[in-house]
Scaffold this active site. Structure first.
Site, mmCIF file in Angstrom:
data_model
loop_
_atom_site.group_PDB
_atom_site.id
_atom_site.type_symbol
_atom_site.label_atom_id
_atom_site.label_comp_id
_atom_site.label_asym_id
_atom_site.label_seq_id
_atom_site.Cartn_x
_atom_site.Cartn_y
_atom_site.Cartn_z
ATOM 1 N N THR A 1 14.833 42.248 10.590
ATOM 2 C CA THR A 1 15.433 40.912 10.665
ATOM 3 C C THR A 1 15.121 40.140 9.388
ATOM 4 O O THR A 1 14.070 40.337 8.791
ATOM 5 C CB THR A 1 14.824 40.181 11.879
ATOM 6 O OG1 THR A 1 15.327 40.804 13.055
ATOM 7 C CG2 THR A 1 15.170 38.702 11.899
ATOM 8 N N ARG B 1 22.247 41.826 25.097
ATOM 9 C CA ARG B 1 20.848 41.388 24.951
ATOM 10 C C ARG B 1 20.743 40.446 23.743
ATOM 11 O O ARG B 1 21.196 40.751 22.657
ATOM 12 C CB ARG B 1 19.939 42.592 24.756
ATOM 13 C CG ARG B 1 18.463 42.253 24.479
ATOM 14 C CD ARG B 1 18.149 42.184 22.997
ATOM 15 N NE ARG B 1 16.723 42.022 22.726
ATOM 16 C CZ ARG B 1 16.223 41.749 21.534
ATOM 17 N NH1 ARG B 1 17.025 41.586 20.499
ATOM 18 N NH2 ARG B 1 14.930 41.620 21.356
ATOM 19 N N GLY C 1 18.093 38.332 21.318
ATOM 20 C CA GLY C 1 16.677 38.305 20.955
ATOM 21 C C GLY C 1 16.191 36.908 20.653
ATOM 22 O O GLY C 1 16.866 35.920 20.938
ATOM 23 N N ASP C 2 15.020 36.839 20.057
ATOM 24 C CA ASP C 2 14.414 35.559 19.710
ATOM 25 C C ASP C 2 15.077 34.905 18.506
ATOM 26 O O ASP C 2 15.087 33.683 18.378
ATOM 27 C CB ASP C 2 12.937 35.775 19.363
ATOM 28 C CG ASP C 2 12.798 36.742 18.174
ATOM 29 O OD1 ASP C 2 13.396 37.826 18.239
ATOM 30 O OD2 ASP C 2 12.139 36.399 17.184
ATOM 31 N N THR D 1 10.009 37.293 12.829
ATOM 32 C CA THR D 1 10.617 38.607 13.020
ATOM 33 C C THR D 1 9.671 39.439 13.876
ATOM 34 O O THR D 1 8.491 39.119 13.980
ATOM 35 C CB THR D 1 10.872 39.315 11.665
ATOM 36 O OG1 THR D 1 11.350 40.645 11.906
ATOM 37 C CG2 THR D 1 9.613 39.403 10.823
ATOM 38 N N GLY D 2 10.181 40.499 14.479
ATOM 39 C CA GLY D 2 9.323 41.360 15.293
ATOM 40 C C GLY D 2 9.911 41.580 16.670
ATOM 41 O O GLY D 2 11.104 41.339 16.895
ATOM 42 N N GLY E 1 11.209 40.843 19.842
ATOM 43 C CA GLY E 1 11.764 39.552 20.219
ATOM 44 C C GLY E 1 11.349 39.018 21.574
ATOM 45 O O GLY E 1 11.189 37.807 21.748
HETATM 46 N N1 ASP Z 1 13.207 39.749 16.528
HETATM 47 C C1 ASP Z 1 14.391 40.572 16.489
HETATM 48 C C2 ASP Z 1 14.892 40.751 17.895
HETATM 49 O O1 ASP Z 1 14.091 41.013 18.784
HETATM 50 C C3 ASP Z 1 14.168 41.897 15.885
HETATM 51 C C4 ASP Z 1 13.502 41.898 14.562
HETATM 52 O O2 ASP Z 1 12.849 40.944 14.170
HETATM 53 O O3 ASP Z 1 13.651 42.873 13.848
HETATM 54 O O4 ASP Z 1 16.080 40.702 18.085
#
Ligand code: ASP
Length: 310
Positions: free
Chosen positions: A176, A204, A206-207, A227-228, A230
């Protein structure tokens, strides 16, 4: 009194393999160059974060725009949010399938709609009505991701995870992208854009595109992009949690580190975060082995994959 501009970007937090480090550094440096052009000519933080994120959406190395992870059905579904710290205006899109640059659509929502958030076909319709062109979903799909999904689904079929959490191991890519900026007038802004997680269920969200989760900006506290994994980030409303710590008088550097500790300790989550306040102080932190990041100030420009503080 004019403020010195600051720009910080990230391109995902995970165990970026050695042979992908250069590609990530190249991508975040390009993003800095694009955003900095806006800031140094006196442009708004909001425009700077948009331009930085567009560059990373266009770069196939990242999980944003073309080249994103595929969902369970082999489609790209994109989420993005942009937020203005001066006015708290925000624009978000979720689950869009036919926009090359979802952050541009998010920006149009921020600037031209009385609503804050559009999803799916309605978001694409809004984007078209405001000058964007639609692409085909296939135009966003690249061979690398088709292969990655195939391999993942094959592995998952051979040894199904008990709780599905292997999907989110830090070795699985989290690419992300996000940016936070401070402009000469003292305003801050943030933007985040993503293709979400590998093999996610269709629909779905995400965050990344949710206000206060993957992105937040308020001149009175901080501009934040995360990022991470979510789901834990969402449950903790982590971007707002972090901004609140800055509003309470803590340094962004401390708040960024605390956010990663909180994510880890409370929900065993993992990820990365960039945080910037309207005084130009910033923090970069991650609890994954690596995170692609870069920053630029009047005095200094740096990029890396393994640093947790400015
Ligand atoms: N945070 C993002 C999600 O869960 C994914 C990512 O950060 O790579 O959609």
């Amino acid at each position: 009194m004019p403020t010195d501009p600051v720009l910080v970007v990230h391109g995902g937090a995970w165990a970026i393999p050695d042979d992908m480090v250069d590609g990530h550094l190249h991508g975040v440096r390009n993003a800095i160059a694009a955003g900095w052009r806006v800031l140094e000519s006196g442009g708004a933080a909001l425009d700077a974060v948009e331009e930085s994120v567009v560059i990373m959406e266009d770069d196939e190395i990242f999980d944003a725009g073309r080249g994103s992870f595929l969902n369970r059905d082999g489609k790209v579904q994109l989420d993005a949010l942009i937020m203005d710290g001066a006015t708290l205006r925000a624009g978000g899109v979720g689950c869009v399938e036919r926009l090359r640059n979802p952050v541009r659509a998010a920006r149009k929502i921020l600037s031209e709609s009385s609503h804050v958030y559009f999803v799916g076909a309605g978001a694409e319709q809004f984007a078209v009505e405001h000058g964007s062109e639609l692409c085909r979903n296939e135009d966003l799909v690249i061979a690398r991701e088709v292969e990655r999904l195939r391999e993942y689904q094959q592995k998952a079929a051979e040894s199904p995870a008990k709780d599905g959490n292997d999907l989110f191991a830090p070795t699985i890519s989290h690419d992300t992208v996000g940016a936070v900026a401070l402009d000469r007038t003292g305003n801050i802004a943030a933007a985040t854009s993503t293709g979400g997680t590998l093999s996610k269920a269709p629909g779905r969200l995400g965050d990344s595109s949710l206000i206060g989760c993957g992105c937040y900006a308020d001149n009175l506290s901080a501009a934040v992009s995360t990022t991470g994994w979510g789901e834990p980030i969402m449950k903790l409303v982590l971007a707002k949690w972090t901004a609140d710590r800055v509003a309470a008088g803590n340094l962004p550097e401390w708040a960024a580190q605390e956010a990663m500790n909180y994510l880890q300790q409370r929900l065993h989550g993992h990820g990365g975060i960039i945080v910037l306040n309207a005084q130009g102080q910033f923090g970069i932190s991650h609890n994954t082995p690596r995170m692609a990041w870069a920053f630029k100030t009047i005095k200094k420009e740096e990029a890396g994959v393994e640093r947790s503080a400015p």
